[in-house]
Design a protein around this motif. Structure first.
Motif, short mmCIF file in Angstrom:
data_model
loop_
_atom_site.label_atom_id
_atom_site.label_comp_id
_atom_site.label_asym_id
_atom_site.label_seq_id
_atom_site.Cartn_x
_atom_site.Cartn_y
_atom_site.Cartn_z
N HIS A 109 9.15 6.02 7.26
CA HIS A 109 7.70 5.84 7.18
C HIS A 109 7.24 5.18 5.88
CE1 HIS A 109 8.17 8.72 10.43
NE2 HIS A 109 6.95 8.43 10.83
N ALA A 110 7.77 5.62 4.75
CA ALA A 110 7.34 5.04 3.48
C ALA A 110 7.62 3.55 3.42
CB ALA A 110 8.05 5.76 2.31
N GLN A 111 8.79 3.14 3.95
CA GLN A 111 9.14 1.73 3.95
C GLN A 111 8.27 0.92 4.91
OE1 GLN A 111 11.20 4.21 3.74
NE2 GLN A 111 12.82 3.78 2.26
N TYR A 113 5.06 1.55 5.58
CA TYR A 113 3.78 1.31 4.90
C TYR A 113 3.95 0.32 3.75
CZ TYR A 113 2.05 5.30 7.57
OH TYR A 113 1.68 6.14 8.59
N GLN A 114 5.06 0.40 3.05
CA GLN A 114 5.29 -0.53 1.95
C GLN A 114 5.37 -1.96 2.47
OE1 GLN A 114 8.87 0.18 -0.29
NE2 GLN A 114 8.28 -1.19 -1.94
N ARG A 117 1.84 -3.11 3.57
CA ARG A 117 0.83 -3.22 2.52
C ARG A 117 1.23 -4.12 1.37
NH1 ARG A 117 -0.36 3.34 2.23
NH2 ARG A 117 -1.35 3.51 4.28
N GLU A 133 -0.90 -1.24 11.23
CA GLU A 133 -0.87 -0.09 10.31
C GLU A 133 -1.69 1.06 10.87
OE1 GLU A 133 -2.20 1.29 5.81
OE2 GLU A 133 -2.06 -0.84 6.27
N GLN A 137 -0.17 4.67 12.18
CA GLN A 137 -0.69 5.94 11.67
C GLN A 137 -1.12 6.85 12.82
OE1 GLN A 137 -3.69 4.41 8.91
NE2 GLN A 137 -2.60 5.40 7.23
N SER A 158 2.75 11.91 3.45
CA SER A 158 3.77 10.86 3.41
C SER A 158 3.94 10.19 4.76
CB SER A 158 5.11 11.44 2.93
OG SER A 158 5.66 12.31 3.90
N TYR A 159 3.79 10.96 5.84
CA TYR A 159 3.92 10.38 7.17
C TYR A 159 2.79 9.40 7.48
CZ TYR A 159 7.70 13.55 8.50
OH TYR A 159 8.90 14.22 8.58
N GLY A 161 1.13 7.63 5.08
CA GLY A 161 0.96 6.64 4.02
C GLY A 161 -0.13 7.00 3.04
#
Length: 222
Positions: A109-111, A113-114, A117, A133, A137, A158-159, A161
């Motif tokens: 998930h973090a990757q 959003y990265q 964004r 995005e 979400q 974190s899930y 973003g």
């Protein structure tokens, strides 16, 4: 079946900037794929090169996001194999699509959003990037709400973003995003208690892949 305008950069930019339901966007772009293939090979187009690389990049990037918005992740992966090989290795937009696909495929998930964004998406594609995005979400929120009985605010954030550190400190605005969905916040246990929710949609459906991954993660919630 209504005849479509000729495939062009301007036509693609209008489609990418529209708010067509994902299924309609996907249908239109799928009808253009044969034209894109002809253009790539130099057939059926008066200019075999020149500005075609920009057009092909925008077409394949837009079609890629149309796959994502209709939850066709394996098909999106297959599409990347149909992209012109030279363009796939050299074009920054298609490289960004591959980076995003890897993050989605691995449920990182973090990757995700990265990538959405921070990568340099072209202006003509940014509306689709923002749409995805929001869609990602929503699907993740559905999955979390049905997978966890209790969850720490930082993990929930974190899930989606959101700022995990602020959530860990009990940031009211972040906690409220979840309580507005019907979740319960217990300040004594410092835990959020999800309830199964649904997000209003048109033709989008929850991703089974994300649901399954979240179910496995939920078994380790504390």
């Amino acid at each position: 079946m209504m005849k479509l305008p000729a495939l062009s950069t301007e036509q693609l930019k209008q489609l990418a900037a529209s708010n067509l339901p994902p299924s309609q966007l996907f249908e239109i772009l799928s009808r253009y794929e044969s034209d894109a293939c002809l253009m790539e090979s130099g057939g059926g187009h008066p200019k075999t090169r020149g500005g075609d690389s920009e057009l092909l990049s925008l077409f394949y990037s837009s079609f890629f996001f149309a796959h994502l918005l209709t939850n066709q992740i394996p098909e999106a992966r297959a599409l990347t194999q149909r992209m012109p090989e030279a363009l796939r290795h050299q074009d920054s937009s298609l490289q960004n699509c591959l980076t995003l696909l890897r993050a989605i495929w691995q449920t990182q998930h973090a990757q995700v959003y990265q990538a959405l964004r921070s990568l340099p998406w072209p202006e003509g594609l940014r509306h689709l990037v923002r749409r995805y995005e929001s869609f990602f979400q929503d699907q993740t929120l559905i999955a979390v709400s049905t997978s966890y009985e209790a969850i720490r605010p930082a993990v929930a954030a974190s899930y989606l973003g959101l700022d995990s550190q602020a959530a860990e400190q009990g940031d009211h605005s972040i906690i409220q995003k979840f309580t507005d969905c019907g979740w319960t916040w217990n300040p004594e246990t410092q835990l959020l208690y999800p309830v199964p929710i649904t997000v209003p949609s048109t033709d989008e459906q929850p991703s089974n892949g994300i649901r399954e991954a979240m179910t496995m993660l939920g078994s380790h919630a504390n």
